[in-house]
Design an enzyme around this catalytic site. Structure first.
Site, PDB file in Angstrom:
ATOM      1  CG  HIS A 160      -0.153   0.117   2.540  1.00 40.03           C
ATOM      2  ND1 HIS A 160       0.215  -0.996   3.267  1.00 40.03           N
ATOM      3  CD2 HIS A 160       0.326   1.185   3.241  1.00 40.03           C
ATOM      4  CE1 HIS A 160       0.868  -0.603   4.364  1.00 40.03           C
ATOM      5  NE2 HIS A 160       0.960   0.711   4.367  1.00 40.03           N
ATOM      6  CG  HIS A 190      -3.906   0.196   4.743  1.00 40.70           C
ATOM      7  ND1 HIS A 190      -3.281  -0.928   5.195  1.00 40.70           N
ATOM      8  CD2 HIS A 190      -3.018   1.202   4.924  1.00 40.70           C
ATOM      9  CE1 HIS A 190      -2.073  -0.611   5.628  1.00 40.70           C
ATOM     10  NE2 HIS A 190      -1.885   0.667   5.472  1.00 40.70           N
ATOM     11  CG  HIS A 212       4.635   4.770   4.314  1.00 43.07           C
ATOM     12  ND1 HIS A 212       3.942   5.479   5.257  1.00 43.07           N
ATOM     13  CD2 HIS A 212       4.002   3.576   4.213  1.00 43.07           C
ATOM     14  CE1 HIS A 212       2.934   4.748   5.714  1.00 43.07           C
ATOM     15  NE2 HIS A 212       2.927   3.578   5.096  1.00 43.07           N
ATOM     16  CG  HIS A 218       0.904   1.146  12.230  1.00 43.54           C
ATOM     17  ND1 HIS A 218       1.643   2.283  12.455  1.00 43.54           N
ATOM     18  CD2 HIS A 218       1.310   0.695  11.017  1.00 43.54           C
ATOM     19  CE1 HIS A 218       2.450   2.490  11.420  1.00 43.54           C
ATOM     20  NE2 HIS A 218       2.277   1.540  10.549  1.00 43.54           N
ATOM     21  CE1 TYR A 225       5.080   3.859   8.058  1.00 40.98           C
ATOM     22  CE2 TYR A 225       5.051   5.182  10.051  1.00 40.98           C
ATOM     23  CZ  TYR A 225       4.377   4.545   9.027  1.00 40.98           C
ATOM     24  OH  TYR A 225       3.014   4.613   8.986  1.00 40.98           O
TER      25      TYR A 225
HETATM   26 FE   LIG Z   1       1.792   1.935   5.904  1.00 43.32          FE
END
Ligand SMILES: [Fe+2]
Ligand code: FES
Lengths: 309, 105
Positions: free
Chosen positions: A154, A201, A216, A248, A257
């Protein structure tokens, strides 16, 4: 679930400041498979377990960021229908001829009110994942080269007019809203997570004053162990890490990240819950965004809100 | 051999090796709140102006550095490496953080 319409994230084209430095990073550190270079100098990659020719393309430029994000749709008829639907909704579309990207069919291109360029396409050569389709092994040795995610999962994109973007994805492109973070006043959405299948997602957007920004691109790992291994490889190669390894609250996904050598953030992601289109949207209040971002630390890291390319 | 880098308004100096970016050295100072972003010259949060001294650079995003910026040595600290002692001024998003006295940070 019968999947029709838009099937999945297909490709991202990202700008880099130094091509060969970036090729080394994406091929040998992130562990993508280089699948081609075209006459314009673009370098094409796929994740080892992806079957289509390419999912991540880099181009040398004098700025970082995202050129466009492409969606694989079911077939040619779907492509034509979605093109017509977008135009009927009032969005200008453009056709990019087959072959403009290596091994890729005709693309329908349009720009979102957030400033991001999106594409739809129905054809990309299936080069396979190196594993036979008859009696397939569960993995190949490509899985051990670098971080080696299994697919482009994603993207999170920052720009203005997120409410209008949400309408386009839900009313025209067949996505549904899985989770959202409210604005501080509670009257709008600061960020939205949208799915076109049963993934938690396929794309997310956050409200941001500058248009067309990349937060990102995310790459899927097979396990939490593989996310931790990704963190080890990042450190061995002095990759600048932003957040994680952590989990998350939004999506329940496990994450790191970090940044590529040109300052484009990427994510190594695992897990997440499995929504259906009839599920109610889950809502986070802005004062709990810290938990949404980093559940154990409950910290709204400043870089998450301010550092984009 | 590390060079000495002086942040003019903050009145502090730090040692920075020629292979180390000005941002890495500044970060080691431990001033709280220095916006260390992408460290790849892409996000633009680490803008500085070099006032004096020799340096070399690596590619940085021209979205955040105009021709005028280059002419005035306004550059991204994560892509600037010292070749001599330097003095610099922090600008943009960096300034608020670095130039706030430690006591009120
Ligand atoms: Fe993400
Ligand atoms: S930290 Fe992103 S440009 Fe320097």
């Amino acid at each position: 679930m019968a999947m029709t319409g838009v099937l999945r994230p297909g490709h991202a084209q990202v700008r880099v400041l130094d091509l060969e430095e970036s090729v080394h990073f994406y091929r040998d550190v992130l562990g993508l498979v280089e699948t081609g270079r075209d006459a314009t100098g673009r370098v094409y990659f796929k994740c080892w377990d992806e079957r289509d020719h390419s999912s991540y393309v880099i181009r040398q430029a004098d700025s970082a960021g995202l050129d466009f994000f492409g969606w694989r749709v079911l077939d040619k008829a779907t492509l034509d229908r979605l093109d017509a639907d977008l135009q009927a909704y009032g969005i200008k579309t453009e056709r990019i001829p087959a072959g403009e990207m290596l091994e890729t069919g005709e693309r329908v291109r349009f720009t979102l009110p957030s400033g991001h360029v999106m594409e739809l396409y129905a054809e990309k050569t299936k080069v396979g994942n190196g594993i036979p389709l008859v009696n397939p092994a569960p993995w190949s040795k490509a899985r051990d080269h670098g971080i080696a995610p299994i697919r482009l999962d994603h993207a999170l994109l920052y720009g203005p007019n997120v409410a209008e973007v949400q309408k386009i994805f839900t009313e025209v492109l067949g996505f549904y809203l899985v989770e959202r973070v409210l604005t501080p006043d509670g009257n709008g959405n600061a960020a939205i997570w949208l799915s076109c299948g049963q993934k938690v997602h396929d794309v997310a957007f956050a409200e941001y004053p500058e248009p067309g920004k990349l937060h990102h691109c995310s790459f899927l790992m097979e396990s939490w162990d593989q996310v931790l291994r990704a963190g080890d490889i990042m450190s061995m190669n002095t990759v600048p890490v932003d957040i994680g390894p952590t989990r998350h609250g939004v999506t329940r996904g496990c994450t790191i990240y970090a940044w590529d050598p040109s300052g484009n953030r990427f994510e190594t992601f695992f897990g997440g819950h499995l929504p259906y289109p009839d599920y109610e949207t889950m809502t986070w209040t802005f004062d709990n965004f810290g938990q949404g971002l980093d559940y154990p630390q409950r910290k709204l890291h400043e870089t998450f809100l301010t550092v984009v390319s | 051999m590390p060079h000495m880098v002086r942040i003019e308004e903050a009145g502090v100096s730090y040692a920075c090796a020629p292979r180390e970016s000005l941002l890495e050295g500044m970060h080691r100072l431990g001033l709280r709140g220095i916006p260390v972003g992408c460290r790849g010259g892409g996000c633009g949060v680490c803008k500085i102006e070099v006032l004096a001294g020799e340096f070399h650079t690596r590619a940085m995003s021209r979205e955040h550095v105009s021709d005028d910026d280059v002419a005035h040595q306004r550059l991204l600290a994560c892509r600037v490496y010292p070749s001599s002692d330097l003095s610099l001024k922090v600008i943009g998003k960096l300034q608020k953080k670095v130039c706030t006295p430690v006591s009120v940070r």
